[in-house]
Design an enzyme around this catalytic site. Structure first.
Site, mmCIF file in Angstrom:
data_model
loop_
_atom_site.group_PDB
_atom_site.id
_atom_site.type_symbol
_atom_site.label_atom_id
_atom_site.label_comp_id
_atom_site.label_asym_id
_atom_site.label_seq_id
_atom_site.Cartn_x
_atom_site.Cartn_y
_atom_site.Cartn_z
ATOM 1 N N ARG A 153 0.833 -1.198 0.000
ATOM 2 C CA ARG A 153 0.000 0.000 0.000
ATOM 3 C C ARG A 153 0.871 1.253 0.000
ATOM 4 N NH1 ARG A 153 -3.934 2.339 4.125
ATOM 5 N NH2 ARG A 153 -5.413 3.460 2.810
ATOM 6 N N HIS A 162 0.636 4.260 -2.711
ATOM 7 C CA HIS A 162 0.366 5.657 -2.331
ATOM 8 C C HIS A 162 1.533 6.575 -2.666
ATOM 9 C CE1 HIS A 162 -3.325 5.284 0.484
ATOM 10 N NE2 HIS A 162 -3.343 4.340 -0.420
ATOM 11 N N ASN A 171 -4.552 8.700 3.404
ATOM 12 C CA ASN A 171 -3.388 8.048 4.003
ATOM 13 C C ASN A 171 -3.894 7.035 5.000
ATOM 14 O OD1 ASN A 171 -3.550 8.594 6.803
ATOM 15 N ND2 ASN A 171 -2.585 10.558 6.575
ATOM 16 N N HIS A 196 -4.781 -6.226 -3.217
ATOM 17 C CA HIS A 196 -5.784 -6.500 -2.185
ATOM 18 C C HIS A 196 -5.903 -7.993 -1.868
ATOM 19 C CE1 HIS A 196 -7.951 -2.330 -2.784
ATOM 20 N NE2 HIS A 196 -6.718 -2.232 -2.297
#
Ligand code: HEM
Ligand SMILES: *[C@@H]1O[C@H](CO)[C@@H](O)[C@H](O)[C@H]1NC(C)=O
Ligand SMILES: *[C@@H]1O[C@H](CO)[C@@H](O)[C@H](O)[C@H]1NC(C)=O
Ligand SMILES: CC(=O)N[C@H]1CO[C@H](CO)[C@@H](O)[C@@H]1O
Length: 327
Positions: free
Chosen positions: A65, A69, A94, A190
Site C-alpha cells: 500500500r 500511495h 493516508n 488487495h
C-alpha cells in the site's frame, strides 16, 4: 531513412520520459552495484525486511500500500514519507498507511554501509519487492536510481476512493501511464491486508442510500461482516481484503477467486469482477493465468511512475525530512 531515425529518437525519448530534454538518465537494474564498495545494498535492505517479516507478516500489505500511495501521488519519490503539517501523509486517504518504521530501519542499515547514496524512494521499491516475495508472490528484479522528492502536499493527494467506478479508476490509472490490464493486476494487491469497516460499511446497510445492502455481496459474507462491523459502532474494526482465510496473508490469485464469488470487500473490488471493462481479465486470473508474473510486471511499471533520476531531487539523510546529503 533520416525521417525514420528521427522518429525513432522521438519514440525512445518519449519512452524514457524526459531523458532527452532533461538529461536525466533512466532507471536501471542494479544501480547501486559497485557504488558501495563490496556491499550489496539490495541484500542489506532484504535482510532488514526479512527480520521485520519474521515478526509480522502483515508488513507485505503495509509496504504494497505504501508503494501504491507513494507512486500514485507525485511519482515514486518517497514524498509520502515526509513529516510536516500539510504533507501527503496527513491527507485523509493516508488513513492507516503503515510501515514508516520499516523504511527508516532499512535506511539506517544502508546508511551504515554506504552513507548518502541510497534514496528513500528506491528503498520503498526494494522493500516492497522483498515483502511480496516473502509473502508468497514472485521475486522480481527491481529497477533503481530514483532520487527523493522535496515536495509533499496533502492537497496533491488524488488517490481513488473505495467507491470509485471501474471506468473512473481506469482513467485515474491511465493518467499515470498504467493501462486497464495493469490496473486489474495492481488491484490484486488487495490479496493481502485489511480494510476498516468505515470504508465498506455502506455496502452492508445502506448501499448508495437505498436503505438496502449491496445486492452484489454474497449473503454469507454479509453476515460475517455484520458481526465484524455492527451498525453505529464506535469502534472501526477491520476485515481481510482477501476473505479466503487460508490465504489472506499470501500474495496469490485468491483475491480474484473471491471477487468472482461476490466476496469482494470494497465496492471497487466487487465492481472489478462485474464491470464488462475488467471482468474478462478478472475471470482469467481467477482461473489461474499467471498472476505472480503479471503482478510483478505491474509492480515494476508502478515503480517507474514519474521518477526523479540523475541530478533531479536529492538523497535524503532521513526518510522523513528533506534534509539532504549534498550530492
Ligand atoms: C482503485 C484503486 C484502489 C483503491 C480505491 C484502494 C482502496 C483501498 C482502501 C479503501 C483500503 C483500506 C484502507 C483502510 O482501511 O485503512 C486499501 C487497503 C490496501 N490497499 Fe488499496 N486501493 C486501490 C489500489 C491499490 C493498489 C494498486 C495496491 C497495491 C498494489 C493496493 C494495496 C492495498 C493494500 C495492501 C491494502 C491493505 C493495507 C494494510 O493492511 O495495511 N491498493 N485500499
Ligand atoms: C443506527 O443509527 C441510525 C441513524 O442514527 C438509526 O436509524 C438506526 O436505527 C441505528 N441502528 C442500530 C442498529 O442501532
Ligand atoms: C483459498 O486459498 C487457497 C490457497 O490459495 C486455495 O488452495 C483454495 O482453493 C482457496 N479456497 C477458496 C474457497 O477459494
Ligand atoms: C501518519 C499520519 O500522518 N497520519 C495522518 C493521516 O491522516 C489523518 C487524518 O487526516 C491524520 O489524523 C493522521 O495523523
Amino acid at each position: 531513412m533520416e525521417k525514420f531515425a528521427l522518429a525513432l529518437v522521438v519514440v525512445v525519448c518519449a519512452a524514457l520520459s524526459g531523458w532527452c530534454e532533461g538529461g536525466a538518465p533512466p532507471l536501471q537494474v542494479g544501480f547501486y552495484n559497485g557504488k558501495c564498495g563490496s556491499s550489496d545494498v539490495e541484500a542489506v535492505v532484504g535482510g532488514v525486511i526479512a527480520s521485520f517479516y519474521a515478526k509480522d507478516p502483515t508488513i507485505t500489505a503495509a509496504l504494497l500500500r505504501m508503494q501504491f500511495h507513494d507512486c500514485f501521488v507525485n511519482g515514486c519519490d518517497a514524498s509520502l514519507l515526509l513529516d510536516g503539517p500539510n504533507t501527503e501523509k496527513t491527507a485523509v486517504p493516508n488513513l492507516s498507511v503503515r510501515g514508516y518504521e520499516i523504511i527508516a530501519a532499512a535506511k539506517a542499515a544502508v546508511e551504515a554501509i554506504c552513507p548518502g547514496f541510497v534514496s528513500c524512494a528506491d528503498i520503498i521499491i526494494m522493500a516492497t519487492r522483498d515483502a511480496v516475495s516473502l509473502g508468497g508472490g514472485g521475486r522480481y528484479t527491481v529497477w533503481t536510481g530514483r532520487r527523493d522528492g522535496t515536495v509533499s502536499l496533502a492537497k496533491n493527494v488524488n488517490l481513488p476512493a473505495p467507491s470509485i467506478s471501474v471506468s473512473d479508476s481506469i482513467k485515474a490509472f491511465g493518467k499515470k501511464g498504467l493501462n486497464p490490464t495493469d490496473m486489474v493486476y495492481l488491484l490484486g494487491g488487495h490479496t493481502v491486508g485489511v480494510a476498516h469497516c468505515s470504508l465498506f460499511q455502506d455496502r452492508l446497510y445502506n448501499f448508495q442510500n437505498t436503505g438496502k445492502p449491496d445486492p452484489n455481496m454474497d449473503p454469507t459474507l454479509r453476515a460475517t461482516l455484520i458481526a465484524t462491523c455492527p451498525q453505529n459502532s464506535s469502534v472501526d474494526n477491520t476485515a481481510n481484503l482477501d476473505q479466503n482465510s487460508t490465504s489472506s496473508l499470501t500474495v496469490d490469485n485468491s483475491y480474484y477467486q473471491q471477487i468472482v464469488s461476490n466476496r469482494g470487500i470494497l465496492q471497487i473490488d466487487q465492481e472489478l469482477a462485474l464491470d464488462p471493462l475488467s471482468k474478462p481479465t478478472v475471470t482469467a486470473i481467477a482461473k489461474g493465468s499467471d498472476f505472480s508474473t503479471r503482478f510483478s510486471e505491474a509492480m515494476i511499471k508502478l515503480g517507474a511512475v514519474q521518477v526523479l533520476t540523475g541530478k533531479k531531487g536529492e538523497i535524503r539523510r532521513f526518510c522523513n525530512t528533506t534534509k539532504a546529503f549534498s550530492n
